[in-house]
Every structure is written in C-alpha cells, then in structure tokens.
Design a protein around this motif. Sequence first.
Motif, short mmCIF file in Angstrom:
data_model
loop_
_atom_site.label_atom_id
_atom_site.label_comp_id
_atom_site.label_asym_id
_atom_site.label_seq_id
_atom_site.Cartn_x
_atom_site.Cartn_y
_atom_site.Cartn_z
N MET A 123 0.83 -1.20 0.00
CA MET A 123 0.00 0.00 0.00
C MET A 123 0.87 1.26 0.00
N ASP A 124 0.31 2.35 -0.44
CA ASP A 124 0.96 3.65 -0.32
C ASP A 124 0.64 4.23 1.05
N PHE A 125 1.40 5.24 1.44
CA PHE A 125 1.20 5.83 2.78
C PHE A 125 -0.21 6.38 2.93
N ALA A 126 -0.73 7.01 1.89
CA ALA A 126 -2.08 7.58 1.97
C ALA A 126 -3.14 6.50 2.18
N GLU A 127 -2.82 5.26 1.85
CA GLU A 127 -3.79 4.17 1.99
C GLU A 127 -3.83 3.58 3.40
N LEU A 128 -2.99 4.09 4.30
CA LEU A 128 -3.05 3.60 5.67
C LEU A 128 -4.42 3.87 6.30
N ASP A 129 -5.06 4.97 5.92
CA ASP A 129 -6.40 5.24 6.42
C ASP A 129 -7.38 4.18 5.92
N ASP A 130 -7.24 3.77 4.64
CA ASP A 130 -8.07 2.69 4.11
C ASP A 130 -7.79 1.39 4.85
N TYR A 131 -6.55 1.19 5.20
CA TYR A 131 -6.15 -0.01 5.95
C TYR A 131 -6.86 -0.04 7.31
N MET A 132 -6.88 1.07 7.99
CA MET A 132 -7.54 1.13 9.28
C MET A 132 -9.04 0.89 9.14
N GLN A 133 -9.63 1.36 8.05
CA GLN A 133 -11.05 1.10 7.81
C GLN A 133 -11.29 -0.38 7.55
N TRP A 134 -10.37 -1.02 6.83
CA TRP A 134 -10.46 -2.47 6.58
C TRP A 134 -10.41 -3.22 7.91
N ILE A 135 -9.50 -2.80 8.78
CA ILE A 135 -9.37 -3.42 10.10
C ILE A 135 -10.64 -3.20 10.92
N ASP A 136 -11.23 -2.00 10.85
CA ASP A 136 -12.46 -1.74 11.58
C ASP A 136 -13.58 -2.67 11.11
N ARG A 137 -13.64 -2.93 9.82
CA ARG A 137 -14.63 -3.87 9.31
C ARG A 137 -14.38 -5.27 9.85
N ALA A 138 -13.11 -5.65 9.93
CA ALA A 138 -12.77 -6.97 10.47
C ALA A 138 -13.19 -7.07 11.93
N LYS A 139 -12.92 -6.02 12.70
CA LYS A 139 -13.30 -6.04 14.12
C LYS A 139 -14.81 -6.11 14.28
N SER A 140 -15.52 -5.40 13.43
CA SER A 140 -16.98 -5.44 13.49
C SER A 140 -17.49 -6.84 13.17
N ALA A 141 -16.88 -7.47 12.17
CA ALA A 141 -17.29 -8.84 11.79
C ALA A 141 -16.99 -9.84 12.89
N ALA A 142 -15.94 -9.58 13.66
CA ALA A 142 -15.56 -10.50 14.73
C ALA A 142 -16.60 -10.51 15.84
N GLU A 143 -17.23 -9.39 16.09
CA GLU A 143 -18.35 -9.28 17.03
C GLU A 143 -18.05 -9.96 18.36
N GLY A 144 -16.86 -9.78 18.86
CA GLY A 144 -16.50 -10.35 20.15
C GLY A 144 -16.23 -11.84 20.13
N LYS A 145 -16.29 -12.48 18.95
CA LYS A 145 -16.06 -13.92 18.87
C LYS A 145 -14.57 -14.27 18.87
N ILE A 146 -13.76 -13.31 18.46
CA ILE A 146 -12.32 -13.54 18.39
C ILE A 146 -11.61 -12.20 18.48
N PRO A 147 -10.54 -12.09 19.27
CA PRO A 147 -9.78 -10.83 19.29
C PRO A 147 -9.12 -10.57 17.95
N VAL A 148 -9.17 -9.33 17.51
CA VAL A 148 -8.51 -8.90 16.27
C VAL A 148 -7.38 -7.95 16.65
N ARG A 149 -6.16 -8.31 16.30
CA ARG A 149 -4.99 -7.49 16.59
C ARG A 149 -4.53 -6.80 15.30
N ILE A 150 -3.88 -5.65 15.47
CA ILE A 150 -3.48 -4.86 14.31
C ILE A 150 -1.96 -4.69 14.28
#
Length: 268
Positions: free
Chosen positions: A52-79
């Motif tokens: 990724m480019d540096f400007a895409e780190l914000d997109d990366y964090m949004q991708w991670i937020d989606r992953a955390k939402s999908a986990a719904e407390g079923k599994i810890p998501v680390r970044i």
Amino acid sequence: MPADYHTHTPLCKHAEGEPEEFIAAAIAAGVSEYGISDHAPAHVDGFDDWRMDFAELDDYMQWIDRAKSAAEGKIPVRIGLECDWISGHESWIDTLAEFTSWDYLIGSVHYLSDWDFDNPAWLEKWAKTDVEDAWDRYWKTYAKMADSGMFDIMGHADLIKKFGYKPTGDLRRYYEPAVDAIASSGCAIELNTAGWHKPCAEAYPEPDFLDLAFSAGIPLVISSDSHHPSEVARDFDRAITWAREAGYTETVLFDQRQRSFEPLPEAS
C-alpha cells in the motif's frame, strides 16, 4: 489453534478477500486471535507494486475496523504491519510505528539492494547470482534488522530459500549469528507455513534454525502469511508438530506491543 498474526489484505495488490471472509475463516479454524499485518508503505510511494501507499493507511484502518466489526466479540482482532527493512531507510520504521497504536510490528527482509529477491518477476536473476554471496548479504541484513530492536516479530527468517537456491554445506553458519542477534533483541520469530507452498516446499524457518532459536530462548508465533481467506491457519497442525519437535510448548500473544503466552496445542 495458536493465534495467526501474519495475514494480508487486498491493499497490498496481491491478496484477495473481504475482511468479513478472513474473520469467518479465522473463527472456523479456531485460532485464538487473528492479526492483520499487511505490507507497510515504503519510504516513497510507488517503491514497488506489492504494498500500500502511505495515503492508503487510512483505508487499511477502515479495513481493520470492518474486520473487528465482523468478529463481534467472537475472536480478538490485533493490528500490525509487516515492515520492510530497507538499507538506508531504517528511520522510516519509526514513522510507521507512530501512525497508530499497533499491537505488533513484523520485520522482514525482502530486498538485497534494489532486488526484491522473492518476487517471481525477477526469478531469472537467481540463475545469474552468486548464491553464497546472496545468502551472506541476506543474513547480515537480517541480523542488523534484529539488532535495531524495532520489531516484535521477525518475519519468515529464511525467506532467501524461497526458490530453492541454497549454498552447500552446513547452513548453521548463516543461522547462528542471526539467532544470536534475535535473542539479544528479545524479538519473537514466526514459524511461517507459507513456505510449504513455495518452490522450496519447506516452512520458514527450517528445523535447524528452529532448533537453534528454541535453544536461544527465542519466543515463537505460528503464522500463515495468508493472502486469501482459504489460507488462514493453513498447515497449523503441521507447524505445531515442527514447533514441538524443536522443544516449544507455548506461543506468544501481543496486545499493544505487550506480550503474554498461550500453551501450544498437542499436534493432531
């Protein structure tokens, strides 16, 4: 199953899958935690075509937020991030480290000077390369990366063997100085199962390195290096067998760059 901390996203331009699919795969595999650690931006955008480019780190964090939402407390998501150690640009790691509160950083060596030696696009260069010289340069670079103390996990230690090119003789002459540096730094290493699916047909690192690492007291994680949901926790049973044969009975967990440990399951 142990935590799987080395996984990628489509932002690296050579992975596929939605965050919800990766999380579903991690839950189905029964890993204790799921970590996301895509290829970090280099010191200049466009450095190569597999990160990724540096400007895409914000997109990366949004991708991670989606992953955390999908986990719904079923599994810890680390970044985390998989950061390249590129000679002359070591200070860039500090910039990346300060971007957010990472749970861990993986340090990897993919480059010898300007050659990303594990890139299939440049495979033909290996036939024209002094393999002993390449290995010597690689392991000296790897040890220097460990000495920096910037990382929590040292990535796929013997990646240099990916295409099956190895020097003759006892390879511990390369491993031992690197193991000493890793042990002094306090970093963990990963047993990366992706190597079983590359031309070398062997996980990273090989058993001799793993034996040395255990004897030196170096902590371990087991990683899939997945680039698709179907690869999450791939070959973890096999990796557990390798780890136990080396003497390991536990693996490391990371939270805000702090460690804890979990027992290594019995091999099935």
